[in-house]
Design a protein around this motif. Structure first.
Motif, short mmCIF file in Angstrom:
data_model
loop_
_atom_site.label_atom_id
_atom_site.label_comp_id
_atom_site.label_asym_id
_atom_site.label_seq_id
_atom_site.Cartn_x
_atom_site.Cartn_y
_atom_site.Cartn_z
N MET A 199 0.80 -1.40 0.05
CA MET A 199 0.02 0.15 -0.17
C MET A 199 0.77 1.40 0.15
O MET A 199 2.06 1.29 0.27
N SER A 200 0.74 2.65 -1.13
CA SER A 200 1.54 3.40 -0.54
C SER A 200 1.14 4.53 0.79
O SER A 200 -0.29 3.93 1.43
N SER A 201 1.54 5.73 0.97
CA SER A 201 1.15 5.78 2.34
C SER A 201 -0.09 6.31 2.38
O SER A 201 -0.30 7.00 3.21
N ASP A 202 -0.30 7.06 1.03
CA ASP A 202 -1.98 7.89 1.40
C ASP A 202 -2.60 6.95 1.27
O ASP A 202 -3.28 7.15 2.17
N ASN A 203 -2.45 5.76 0.66
CA ASN A 203 -3.93 4.56 1.06
C ASN A 203 -3.85 3.72 2.28
O ASN A 203 -4.83 3.77 3.08
N GLN A 204 -2.01 3.88 3.49
CA GLN A 204 -2.32 3.46 4.37
C GLN A 204 -3.20 4.69 5.23
O GLN A 204 -3.70 3.75 6.11
N PHE A 205 -2.92 5.68 5.18
CA PHE A 205 -3.59 6.74 6.47
C PHE A 205 -4.87 6.26 6.29
O PHE A 205 -6.21 6.33 6.65
N LYS A 231 -1.78 -6.28 10.01
CA LYS A 231 -0.79 -7.31 8.99
C LYS A 231 0.85 -6.63 8.56
O LYS A 231 0.49 -5.75 7.84
N ASP A 232 1.82 -7.27 8.42
CA ASP A 232 3.57 -6.19 7.84
C ASP A 232 3.44 -4.69 8.66
O ASP A 232 3.34 -3.95 7.79
N ILE A 233 3.65 -5.03 9.72
CA ILE A 233 3.27 -3.72 10.22
C ILE A 233 4.60 -2.70 9.91
O ILE A 233 4.44 -1.88 9.93
N ALA A 234 6.13 -3.63 9.72
CA ALA A 234 6.83 -2.95 9.68
C ALA A 234 7.35 -2.25 8.12
O ALA A 234 8.05 -1.54 7.63
N ASP A 235 6.23 -2.85 7.42
CA ASP A 235 6.05 -1.92 5.79
C ASP A 235 4.87 -0.76 5.97
O ASP A 235 4.97 -0.01 4.92
N ASP A 238 6.64 5.77 7.81
CA ASP A 238 6.82 6.18 9.62
C ASP A 238 5.40 7.14 9.99
O ASP A 238 5.77 7.06 10.94
N ALA A 239 5.13 8.10 9.32
CA ALA A 239 4.56 9.24 9.45
C ALA A 239 3.13 8.67 10.07
O ALA A 239 2.41 8.93 10.82
N VAL A 240 2.73 7.23 9.27
CA VAL A 240 1.55 6.23 10.06
C VAL A 240 1.74 5.88 11.35
O VAL A 240 0.79 5.89 12.02
N GLN A 241 3.11 4.93 11.34
CA GLN A 241 3.49 4.69 12.53
C GLN A 241 3.52 5.72 13.89
O GLN A 241 1.77 5.34 14.71
N ALA A 242 3.84 6.52 13.64
CA ALA A 242 3.73 7.64 14.11
C ALA A 242 2.24 8.16 14.94
O ALA A 242 1.48 8.88 15.78
N ARG A 243 0.95 8.57 13.97
CA ARG A 243 0.16 8.70 14.00
C ARG A 243 -0.59 7.52 14.95
O ARG A 243 -1.85 7.92 15.78
N LEU A 244 -0.23 6.23 14.44
CA LEU A 244 -0.84 5.51 14.56
C LEU A 244 -0.80 5.58 16.82
O LEU A 244 -1.48 4.90 17.35
N ALA A 282 17.35 -1.03 11.14
CA ALA A 282 17.04 0.03 9.34
C ALA A 282 15.97 0.73 9.45
O ALA A 282 15.54 1.72 8.53
N GLY A 283 15.18 0.86 10.77
CA GLY A 283 13.91 1.71 10.48
C GLY A 283 12.34 1.73 10.36
O GLY A 283 11.46 2.39 9.65
N ARG A 284 12.99 0.77 9.84
CA ARG A 284 11.12 -0.07 8.93
C ARG A 284 10.05 0.57 10.11
O ARG A 284 8.89 0.48 9.61
N LEU A 285 10.53 -0.29 11.51
CA LEU A 285 9.65 -0.05 12.76
C LEU A 285 10.31 0.84 13.35
O LEU A 285 10.95 0.71 14.15
#
Length: 452
Positions: A199-205, A231-235, A238-244, A282-285
């Motif tokens: 998923m693109s970052s926009d679609n993730q948001f 699923k696939d939280i490391a994918d 970064d901005a979506v992870q922070a907002r989550l 690697a900064g993925r998570l």
């Protein structure tokens, strides 16, 4: 099927206006002007949703809400509305079981958005209730590894804390997530799955936080009162992870394009196929999100580490496909089972499931011997769906799915798992291809590994 909405309001002009608006949107609408009429119509009509005014001549809406929710006889959403509303009333209404609270004078757009979200939530809850009746009750296998994992889940479910599941693709991360939810204290709530990979970052948001102006209901809101499985939280971007993380810590979130916070009470189960230490390095998570999610870690071992469970898994999936897809029953010889116990299973349980399905579809004999297993495990000799006339004996939907799965797996192998290249090769729009891959349960990364 048209949703039936019961509007309970003592002001005839307002009730008629709401009825007109909702009927223009395709809903079926009934009106009650007091509590007694509301009780009678609710019993007779069994509406899909109730819009309930607080102030009425014979009984207030909060009391009626308590009565309905306390009876346990109705499970459809109730939306409170009032021209005298305040924060305390809203909190009290939602605490007592109202889906939401809207103020008068009513905003047509907000009313429609709230109604559609409530109906979607109710539909999702019914779907999850149905799934609970037809899914595997627990992960299979009586090996020491699987026995220990089930015991670990029992300890995990003493608290509704977050869980981080790690394990190779196809090892059963989704199955364990469902198993945790089904045996948790919130098992009656929804189980909502979000697959991030591709998923693109926009679609993730959009998927996670919704989009207010387009009435796209957020996964977080769908999972309210239950479990959100990411699923696939490391994918995840970064901005979506922070907002989550911010939403989980504050127990509320702001849908995209909205100015109103939505209260959040959800358990998060996250999964990754990456080595967690490598993903962190690697900064993925993101570390802060990792520490929030990793209260209780659960590692699912690959199938090759509990190969003694393979005969039980083979028997289960044979019976599954025979009963659910009307495929012919076939029996694995002891030699065939032993060969599979010594196979490395790079695709884990998912590969075993697909292998059983393929053997039942394409085989002719009652027995599955070791020679047939060897041919099936050799990529160059694997029969394609169109290479054996038995596929023509399948129903159209199943035959099409078999062809599409094999075709897309082949295309992914050819380009090393690059979804964009496959989309160009096969002439599909990339977003549509991602949806197709998810529907067929195809992991692009795993498909690229399977190329010899």
């Amino acid at each position: 099927m048209t949703a039936h909405i019961l509007v309970v309001d003592d002001e005839p002009a307002i009730g008629s206006l709401i009825k007109e608006i909702l009927e223009d949107e395709g809903f079926q609408v009934s009106i009650a002007e007091n509590g007694q009429a509301a009780r009678q119509l609710q019993r007779e009509l069994r509406p899909d949703l109730i819009l309930l005014d607080i102030w009425m001549p014979d009984i207030d809406g909060i009391t009626l809400l308590k009565e309905w929710r306390g009876s346990g006889l109705i499970d459809h959403p109730i939306i409170i509305m009032s021209g005298h509303g305040n924060i305390e009333t809203a909190v009290e209404a939602t605490r007592l079981g109202a889906y939401d609270f809207i103020e008068k004078p009513l905003s047509t757009s907000k009313m429609l958005i709230t109604i559609n979200r409530a109906l979607e939530m109710a539909s999702l809850q019914r779907e999850n209730s149905g799934l609970r009746k037809h899914t595997v009750t627990e992960p299979l296998g009586h090996s020491p590894i699987m026995t220990a994992l089930r015991e670990q889940v029992k300890r995990i479910n003493q608290h509704n804390t977050s869980v981080l599941i790690s394990g190779e693709s196809g090892s059963g991360r989704t199955l364990f997530a469902r198993y945790i939810h089904q045996n948790s204290q919130i098992y009656t709530g929804p189980f909502v799955q979000m697959r991030v990979a591709g998923m693109s970052s926009d679609n993730q948001f959009t998927e996670l936080f919704g989009r207010h102006e387009s009435n796209h209901m957020a996964r977080l809101e769908q999972a309210n009162g239950g479990t959100l499985f990411i699923k696939d939280i490391a994918d995840m971007d970064d901005a979506v992870q922070a907002r989550l993380l911010n939403s989980l810590e504050n127990q509320s979130f702001l849908p995209n394009g909205s100015t109103e916070l939505i209260p959040l009470k959800v358990r998060v189960i996250a999964a990754t196929g990456h080595h967690i230490e490598q993903a962190l390095t690697a900064g993925r998570l993101q570390e802060d999100l990792y520490y929030y999610l990793n209260i209780i870690p659960l590692h699912i071992p690959p199938l090759r580490e509990h190969c003694e469970d393979i005969p039980e898994l083979l028997e289960f999936y044979v019976n599954l496909f025979v009963n659910q897809e009307n495929l012919p029953y076939r029996h694995f010889t002891v030699a065939a089972q032993n060969r599979l116990r010594n196979y490395s299973w790079p695709g884990n349980v998912r590969e075993l499931k697909n292998l059983v399905q393929r053997l039942l579809i394409l085989g002719n004999n009652h027995q599955i011997d070791v020679e047939e297993i060897e041919q099936t495990l050799t990529p160059s000799s694997r029969p394609t769906p169109m290479g054996n006339l038995s596929i023509y004996d399948l129903p159209l939907r199943e035959a099409r799915e078999q062809f599409e799965r094999t075709y897309l797996e082949h295309q992914l192998q050819e380009v090393g798992g690059n979804v964009s290249k496959v989309a160009s090769r096969v002439g599909l729009e990339r977003t549509h291809l991602y949806r197709k891959l998810r529907a067929l349960d195809i992991d692009p990364k795993q498909s690229s590994k399977n190329k010899k």
